[in-house]
Design a protein around this motif. Structure first.
Motif, PDB file in Angstrom:
ATOM      1  N   TRP A   1      48.274  36.039  24.893  1.00  0.00           N
ATOM      2  CA  TRP A   1      48.400  37.462  24.621  1.00  0.00           C
ATOM      3  C   TRP A   1      49.884  37.801  24.620  1.00  0.00           C
ATOM      4  O   TRP A   1      50.652  37.245  25.394  1.00  0.00           O
ATOM      5  CB  TRP A   1      47.695  38.292  25.687  1.00  0.00           C
ATOM      6  CG  TRP A   1      46.193  38.293  25.584  1.00  0.00           C
ATOM      7  CD1 TRP A   1      45.346  37.371  26.116  1.00  0.00           C
ATOM      8  CD2 TRP A   1      45.384  39.263  24.932  1.00  0.00           C
ATOM      9  NE1 TRP A   1      44.046  37.691  25.832  1.00  0.00           N
ATOM     10  CE2 TRP A   1      44.031  38.858  25.101  1.00  0.00           C
ATOM     11  CE3 TRP A   1      45.650  40.421  24.210  1.00  0.00           C
ATOM     12  CZ2 TRP A   1      42.966  39.582  24.590  1.00  0.00           C
ATOM     13  CZ3 TRP A   1      44.588  41.155  23.693  1.00  0.00           C
ATOM     14  CH2 TRP A   1      43.257  40.731  23.876  1.00  0.00           C
TER      15      TRP A   1
ATOM     16  N   ASN B   1      46.729  39.070  20.140  1.00  0.00           N
ATOM     17  CA  ASN B   1      45.954  37.993  20.754  1.00  0.00           C
ATOM     18  C   ASN B   1      45.835  36.843  19.768  1.00  0.00           C
ATOM     19  O   ASN B   1      45.417  37.030  18.627  1.00  0.00           O
ATOM     20  CB  ASN B   1      44.555  38.467  21.150  1.00  0.00           C
ATOM     21  CG  ASN B   1      43.693  37.316  21.663  1.00  0.00           C
ATOM     22  OD1 ASN B   1      42.722  36.935  21.031  1.00  0.00           O
ATOM     23  ND2 ASN B   1      44.051  36.753  22.798  1.00  0.00           N
TER      24      ASN B   1
ATOM     25  N   ALA C   1      44.265  32.972  19.366  1.00  0.00           N
ATOM     26  CA  ALA C   1      43.301  32.056  19.983  1.00  0.00           C
ATOM     27  C   ALA C   1      43.884  30.673  20.210  1.00  0.00           C
ATOM     28  O   ALA C   1      43.584  30.017  21.214  1.00  0.00           O
ATOM     29  CB  ALA C   1      42.045  31.963  19.113  1.00  0.00           C
TER      30      ALA C   1
ATOM     31  N   THR D   1      44.175  38.483  16.381  1.00  0.00           N
ATOM     32  CA  THR D   1      43.714  39.865  16.437  1.00  0.00           C
ATOM     33  C   THR D   1      44.864  40.720  16.952  1.00  0.00           C
ATOM     34  O   THR D   1      45.415  40.446  18.015  1.00  0.00           O
ATOM     35  CB  THR D   1      42.497  40.026  17.358  1.00  0.00           C
ATOM     36  OG1 THR D   1      41.451  39.154  16.909  1.00  0.00           O
ATOM     37  CG2 THR D   1      41.989  41.461  17.333  1.00  0.00           C
TER      38      THR D   1
ATOM     39  N   HIS E   1      42.783  41.677  11.894  1.00  0.00           N
ATOM     40  CA  HIS E   1      42.292  40.327  12.206  1.00  0.00           C
ATOM     41  C   HIS E   1      42.574  39.404  11.024  1.00  0.00           C
ATOM     42  O   HIS E   1      42.407  39.784   9.864  1.00  0.00           O
ATOM     43  CB  HIS E   1      40.793  40.333  12.499  1.00  0.00           C
ATOM     44  CG  HIS E   1      40.250  38.957  12.785  1.00  0.00           C
ATOM     45  ND1 HIS E   1      40.427  38.339  13.997  1.00  0.00           N
ATOM     46  CD2 HIS E   1      39.564  38.095  12.003  1.00  0.00           C
ATOM     47  CE1 HIS E   1      39.855  37.147  13.960  1.00  0.00           C
ATOM     48  NE2 HIS E   1      39.328  36.972  12.760  1.00  0.00           N
TER      49      HIS E   1
END
Length: 351
Positions: free
Chosen positions: A147, A156, A158, A169, A183
């Motif tokens: 993050w 964010n 992944a 995101t 996204h």
């Protein structure tokens, strides 16, 4: 006097290097046994294990320098004490502190080595070690996500695949309100601009929600490349300069920087820890008690070294858990080592 200093320097330097090599071999052997259990799974081979051990070696050597100084100085100076050479030096009018001049230079040299490994070698070698530990080719590595905050956006990610962000995101925040949610499955860096592909933007209005899809969107200065490297690396693998830069970034964005501050202060105070190890050795070497001999001194040195090492690992992270300033976690192991040295001096004085 210069000849005496050279003699003590050479004796302690050789025994410190020997102890450091021995400790590194022992830890490497146990690491090898641990990694060996995964050989044969998927495409993980013995070559991957050996390359991982090679690239992770600077980290292990750097971690063992305080312990190597403790044992090496204890063995080197202990040999001089066992052959009564230290007694002759004392009879010639040399003070205990003056005798330790050569050993102090050894500590300085080892501290310079530690600084060089920490600042120049480990940040690069740790990345390569991670590549082979994860059984990836030299150009293909996947790291955990993170993050981050950039301007008014909360980001964010992944995962990181090479220098490509995966499954991103991004929340565009205006005060307490989320304006947009962006996204994208991936993003690549083009100089200072991040280019996201197949971007889905969800705009939240008062009465309705609007969703748009675009093939590619450019986000300038979304996140700096150096910050990205810091986010994806372990704090102890970063240099002091990068740690300081990343701490300022986290503080500026209202994020928790305690773990990185702990790594920063630990690196800053590491030369002091090395000198404290010599202080711990001094009462064991100059003790007039000949009953135990060199073997007992080495055993005591190993036990003291383990206590200090475990204390530094346990207490430093406990400080973070209980919310105390990270600098305390870096200073506390040094204080414990000084306390042990003080108790040893008191014990020797009472004999």
């Amino acid at each position: 006097m210069i000849k005496v200093d050279r003699y003590i320097l050479w004796t302690t330097l050789m025994t410190v290097i020997g102890s450091l090599v021995l400790l590194s071999i022992i830890e490497t052997f146990f690491t090898f046994l641990n990694e060996l259990s995964d050989v044969g799974q998927a495409d993980f081979s013995l070559t991957n294990v050996l390359l991982y051990l090679l690239y992770d070696l600077p980290m292990r050597v750097n971690r063992m320098i305080p312990m190597g100084l403790l044992l090496g100085a204890l063995i080197g100076l202990g040999q001089l004490a066992s052959t009564n050479e230290l007694t002759i030096m004392r009879a010639a009018g040399m003070s205990k502190f003056r005798i330790l001049y050569g050993a102090i230079i050894t500590v300085v040299l080892m501290s310079v080595l530690s600084l060089f490994l920490s600042e120049k070698v480990i940040p690069e070698s740790s990345v390569e070690a991670e590549i082979y530990q994860n059984n990836q080719s030299g150009k293909d590595i996947v790291r955990d996500g993170f993050w981050a905050i950039s301007n008014q956006e909360i980001l964010n990610v992944a995962a990181l695949h090479n220098d490509e962000l995966k499954n991103i995101t991004m929340f565009d925040i205006d005060g307490q309100t989320i304006k947009n949610v962006v996204h994208a499955p991936s993003a690549t860096l083009n100089r200072k601009d991040w280019i996201m592909n197949d971007v889905t933007t969800t705009t939240i209005e008062q009465s309705h929600i609007v969703r748009t899809v675009e093939q590619a969107v450019t986000f300038p200065n979304l996140i700096d490349q150096r910050i990205l490297e810091a986010l994806s690396a372990k704090p102890e693998n970063l240099s002091i300069r990068n740690l300081n830069r990343f701490i300022r970034y986290l503080d500026g964005n209202g994020l928790d920087s305690s773990e990185y501050r702990l790594a920063f202060w630990t690196k800053v105070f590491s030369p002091l820890m090395n000198f404290v190890m010599l202080i711990v050795v001094a009462p064991l070497v100059f003790s007039q008690n000949r009953q135990g001999g060199l073997g007992v001194r080495i055993f005591l040195g190993i036990m003291i070294g383990l206590i200090i090492y475990l204390a530094s690992r346990i207490l430093s992270h406990s400080i973070l858990i209980f919310g105390y300033p990270p600098i305390i976690g870096a200073i506390l192991p040094i204080a414990i080592a000084l306390l042990i040295a003080f108790l040893l001096f008191k014990f020797v004085a009472s004999r």
